[in-house]
Structures are given as structure tokens and as C-alpha cells.
Design a protein around this motif. Structure first.
Motif, PDB file in Angstrom:
ATOM      1  N   LYS A 127       0.799  -1.224   0.000  1.00  0.00           N
ATOM      2  CA  LYS A 127       0.000   0.000   0.000  1.00  0.00           C
ATOM      3  C   LYS A 127       0.832   1.274   0.000  1.00  0.00           C
ATOM      4  O   LYS A 127       0.288   2.356  -0.195  1.00  0.00           O
ATOM      5  CB  LYS A 127      -0.935   0.030   1.226  1.00  0.00           C
ATOM      6  CG  LYS A 127      -1.882  -1.139   1.305  1.00  0.00           C
ATOM      7  CD  LYS A 127      -2.869  -1.124   0.179  1.00  0.00           C
ATOM      8  CE  LYS A 127      -3.868  -2.260   0.327  1.00  0.00           C
ATOM      9  NZ  LYS A 127      -4.817  -2.299  -0.764  1.00  0.00           N
ATOM     10  N   LEU A 128       2.134   1.159   0.270  1.00  0.00           N
ATOM     11  CA  LEU A 128       3.004   2.335   0.332  1.00  0.00           C
ATOM     12  C   LEU A 128       3.990   2.332  -0.827  1.00  0.00           C
ATOM     13  O   LEU A 128       4.451   1.270  -1.246  1.00  0.00           O
ATOM     14  CB  LEU A 128       3.793   2.344   1.652  1.00  0.00           C
ATOM     15  CG  LEU A 128       2.999   2.552   2.923  1.00  0.00           C
ATOM     16  CD1 LEU A 128       3.901   2.339   4.134  1.00  0.00           C
ATOM     17  CD2 LEU A 128       2.398   3.946   2.952  1.00  0.00           C
ATOM     18  N   PRO A 129       4.382   3.516  -1.296  1.00  0.00           N
ATOM     19  CA  PRO A 129       5.418   3.569  -2.330  1.00  0.00           C
ATOM     20  C   PRO A 129       6.777   3.239  -1.716  1.00  0.00           C
ATOM     21  O   PRO A 129       7.008   3.502  -0.530  1.00  0.00           O
ATOM     22  CB  PRO A 129       5.364   5.021  -2.810  1.00  0.00           C
ATOM     23  CG  PRO A 129       4.843   5.779  -1.642  1.00  0.00           C
ATOM     24  CD  PRO A 129       3.893   4.850  -0.940  1.00  0.00           C
ATOM     25  N   PRO A 130       7.676   2.669  -2.513  1.00  0.00           N
ATOM     26  CA  PRO A 130       9.004   2.343  -1.988  1.00  0.00           C
ATOM     27  C   PRO A 130       9.821   3.608  -1.760  1.00  0.00           C
ATOM     28  O   PRO A 130       9.511   4.645  -2.346  1.00  0.00           O
ATOM     29  CB  PRO A 130       9.615   1.470  -3.077  1.00  0.00           C
ATOM     30  CG  PRO A 130       8.834   1.758  -4.311  1.00  0.00           C
ATOM     31  CD  PRO A 130       7.488   2.253  -3.885  1.00  0.00           C
ATOM     32  N   PRO A 131      10.830   3.504  -0.923  1.00  0.00           N
ATOM     33  CA  PRO A 131      11.246   2.329  -0.162  1.00  0.00           C
ATOM     34  C   PRO A 131      10.433   2.190   1.125  1.00  0.00           C
ATOM     35  O   PRO A 131       9.968   3.173   1.688  1.00  0.00           O
ATOM     36  CB  PRO A 131      12.713   2.624   0.158  1.00  0.00           C
ATOM     37  CG  PRO A 131      12.767   4.121   0.262  1.00  0.00           C
ATOM     38  CD  PRO A 131      11.767   4.638  -0.740  1.00  0.00           C
ATOM     39  N   VAL A 132      10.274   0.944   1.556  1.00  0.00           N
ATOM     40  CA  VAL A 132       9.540   0.657   2.784  1.00  0.00           C
ATOM     41  C   VAL A 132      10.329  -0.332   3.636  1.00  0.00           C
ATOM     42  O   VAL A 132      11.173  -1.069   3.138  1.00  0.00           O
ATOM     43  CB  VAL A 132       8.143   0.061   2.497  1.00  0.00           C
ATOM     44  CG1 VAL A 132       7.246   1.063   1.788  1.00  0.00           C
ATOM     45  CG2 VAL A 132       8.238  -1.227   1.709  1.00  0.00           C
ATOM     46  N   ILE A 178       6.019   0.268   6.773  1.00  0.00           N
ATOM     47  CA  ILE A 178       6.105   1.688   7.097  1.00  0.00           C
ATOM     48  C   ILE A 178       7.097   2.315   6.129  1.00  0.00           C
ATOM     49  O   ILE A 178       7.948   1.617   5.566  1.00  0.00           O
ATOM     50  CB  ILE A 178       6.541   1.940   8.570  1.00  0.00           C
ATOM     51  CG1 ILE A 178       7.881   1.276   8.866  1.00  0.00           C
ATOM     52  CG2 ILE A 178       5.454   1.505   9.528  1.00  0.00           C
ATOM     53  CD1 ILE A 178       8.438   1.597  10.245  1.00  0.00           C
ATOM     54  N   PRO A 179       7.015   3.627   5.917  1.00  0.00           N
ATOM     55  CA  PRO A 179       7.967   4.273   5.009  1.00  0.00           C
ATOM     56  C   PRO A 179       9.398   4.144   5.533  1.00  0.00           C
ATOM     57  O   PRO A 179       9.654   4.262   6.728  1.00  0.00           O
ATOM     58  CB  PRO A 179       7.535   5.745   5.026  1.00  0.00           C
ATOM     59  CG  PRO A 179       6.123   5.735   5.501  1.00  0.00           C
ATOM     60  CD  PRO A 179       6.016   4.566   6.431  1.00  0.00           C
ATOM     61  N   ALA A 180      10.334   3.889   4.626  1.00  0.00           N
ATOM     62  CA  ALA A 180      11.757   3.840   4.980  1.00  0.00           C
ATOM     63  C   ALA A 180      12.400   5.208   4.787  1.00  0.00           C
ATOM     64  O   ALA A 180      13.501   5.439   5.283  1.00  0.00           O
ATOM     65  CB  ALA A 180      12.478   2.789   4.144  1.00  0.00           C
ATOM     66  N   ASP A 181      11.740   6.099   4.068  1.00  0.00           N
ATOM     67  CA  ASP A 181      12.227   7.463   3.824  1.00  0.00           C
ATOM     68  C   ASP A 181      11.130   8.457   4.181  1.00  0.00           C
ATOM     69  O   ASP A 181       9.944   8.134   4.128  1.00  0.00           O
ATOM     70  CB  ASP A 181      12.564   7.672   2.344  1.00  0.00           C
ATOM     71  CG  ASP A 181      13.917   7.125   1.948  1.00  0.00           C
ATOM     72  OD1 ASP A 181      14.728   6.828   2.842  1.00  0.00           O
ATOM     73  OD2 ASP A 181      14.151   6.991   0.738  1.00  0.00           O
ATOM     74  N   GLY A 182      11.570   9.663   4.522  1.00  0.00           N
ATOM     75  CA  GLY A 182      10.615  10.750   4.727  1.00  0.00           C
ATOM     76  C   GLY A 182      10.137  10.921   6.154  1.00  0.00           C
ATOM     77  O   GLY A 182       9.600  11.972   6.493  1.00  0.00           O
ATOM     78  N   ILE A 183      10.273   9.901   6.980  1.00  0.00           N
ATOM     79  CA  ILE A 183       9.873   9.986   8.384  1.00  0.00           C
ATOM     80  C   ILE A 183      11.014   9.416   9.218  1.00  0.00           C
ATOM     81  O   ILE A 183      11.347   8.239   9.078  1.00  0.00           O
ATOM     82  CB  ILE A 183       8.584   9.188   8.680  1.00  0.00           C
ATOM     83  CG1 ILE A 183       7.427   9.673   7.815  1.00  0.00           C
ATOM     84  CG2 ILE A 183       8.225   9.285  10.164  1.00  0.00           C
ATOM     85  CD1 ILE A 183       6.190   8.803   7.896  1.00  0.00           C
ATOM     86  N   ALA A 189      13.124   0.099  12.971  1.00  0.00           N
ATOM     87  CA  ALA A 189      13.302   1.443  12.408  1.00  0.00           C
ATOM     88  C   ALA A 189      13.979   2.385  13.404  1.00  0.00           C
ATOM     89  O   ALA A 189      14.239   3.542  13.073  1.00  0.00           O
ATOM     90  CB  ALA A 189      11.949   2.009  11.991  1.00  0.00           C
ATOM     91  N   GLY A 190      14.236   1.901  14.614  1.00  0.00           N
ATOM     92  CA  GLY A 190      14.924   2.714  15.604  1.00  0.00           C
ATOM     93  C   GLY A 190      14.028   3.443  16.576  1.00  0.00           C
ATOM     94  O   GLY A 190      14.500   4.202  17.416  1.00  0.00           O
TER      95      GLY A 190
END
Length: 180
Positions: free
Chosen positions: A91-96, A112-117, A147-148
Motif C-alpha cells: 500500500k506504500l510507495p518504496p522504499p519501505v 512503514i515508510p523507509a524514507d521521509g519519516i 526502524a529505531g
């Protein structure tokens, strides 16, 4: 606050508005439909207040696809913090970042998003509607930690105690507004 006790008035409102549907999604299951709770202004406010009390001290509220989105947005707004949607796979655009977990009939994926947040070091509370076996909540916990993020607690509107979901996330602080 690692307990299953009801949250006072919220528990009573949840009990009065929850619709039970026999034989759904399969014969023998008594489905607990929380839709009427969320559609009722007093019900939504009581649930939001009770969940916000658990999430106090968080700087991000994560809601699990899909009803958890409603809750996370309302709680985050109440606290003046951000909300994160933990989505089903694809459901999310890459990268995730992804986490696969077992279901009784196969497997599922959360993302969850891997970029942007930036999640590293964020104090996160996870919210969802129902805790059953705990697989989805445990997968969300693993995903956010990877994700930390520092997951400080989780809260659910309704816990189906007989299914043992609480053990899947122990020793995470978990609050259930109503337990059946």
C-alpha cells in the motif's frame, strides 16, 4: 500500567455500543464490531481520551491498518503530536520497511515508510482496535523497533483475553480499554 483493567466510563460506552455479529467471518465466531463505537460522538471521544491518557509522553502515535488509523489520528490530534499509519503490504510507495508475520491461515505483511519519516529515537505508542492473538501488534512492535523507534506502550480498544494476545508483546506496557 501493564494491565487489562477496563478504563472506567470508556469501557461502559464500548460495551454498550459494540455490536456482536454471530458466525462472522466464519461459523462459530462471535465478531465484535466496534464501528458503532467510532460512529458515536461520545463513544469516539471517550475512546480517544482513554487512549490519549496511555499515549501521554509519546511524540508519535502509530495506528495499525485500518481501524487503527482512525484511532491514531484522533489520539495524535488530542496530544498535539504526529500519527504514523502502519500499512498492509503493497500500500506504500518504496522504499519501505516490511515485517512478515504468521496468521492462522498463512502470513501477512506490514509496512512503514523507509524514507521521509525519521523514526530513530522517537517515542511511539501503538494503537489499534482489537487485540486477539497479538500477531499484528507484535509485528508492528518489531517493525518500529527495527526502524529505531522507542515503543513505550500499546493500547487497544477491545482485548479478547481468551486468545492470549497480550503474551505476544510482553513485557511491553499494554492497556486495553475493555476486556472480554
Amino acid at each position: 500500567m501493564n494491565r487489562a483493567e477496563p478504563a472506567g466510563d470508556a469501557a461502559e460506552i464500548i460495551a454498550s455500543l459494540t455490536r456482536e455479529v454471530a458466525d462472522f467471518p466464519v461459523p462459530g465466531i462471535a465478531f465484535k464490531d466496534l464501528t458503532p463505537v467510532f460512529a458515536d460522538a461520545a463513544g469516539l471521544a471517550a475512546v480517544t481520551d482513554a487512549l490519549a491518557a496511555v499515549a501521554d509522553g509519546a511524540d508519535l502515535v502509530a495506528g495499525i491498518d485500518a481501524r487503527g488509523f482512525l484511532l491514531a489520528g484522533a489520539v495524535a490530534d488530542r496530544l498535539g503530536v504526529g500519527a504514523l499509519a502502519v500499512r498492509k503490504g503493497g500500500k506504500l510507495p518504496p522504499p519501505v520497511l516490511t515485517e512478515t508475520y504468521q496468521l492462522e491461515y498463512g502470513h501477512a505483511v506490514l509496512e512503514i515508510p523507509a524514507d521521509g519519516i525519521e523514526l530513530a529515537g522517537r517515542r511511539v505508542v501503538i494503537v489499534d482496535d482489537v487485540l486477539a492473538t497479538g500477531g499484528t501488534l507484535a509485528a508492528t512492535l518489531r517493525l518500529l523497533r527495527r526502524a529505531g523507534a522507542e515503543v513505550i506502550a500499546a493500547a487497544v480498544v477491545l482485548e479478547l483475553a481468551g486468545l492470549g494476545g497480550r503474551a505476544a508483546v510482553a513485557p511491553l506496557q499494554l492497556r486495553s480499554l475493555r476486556v472480554v
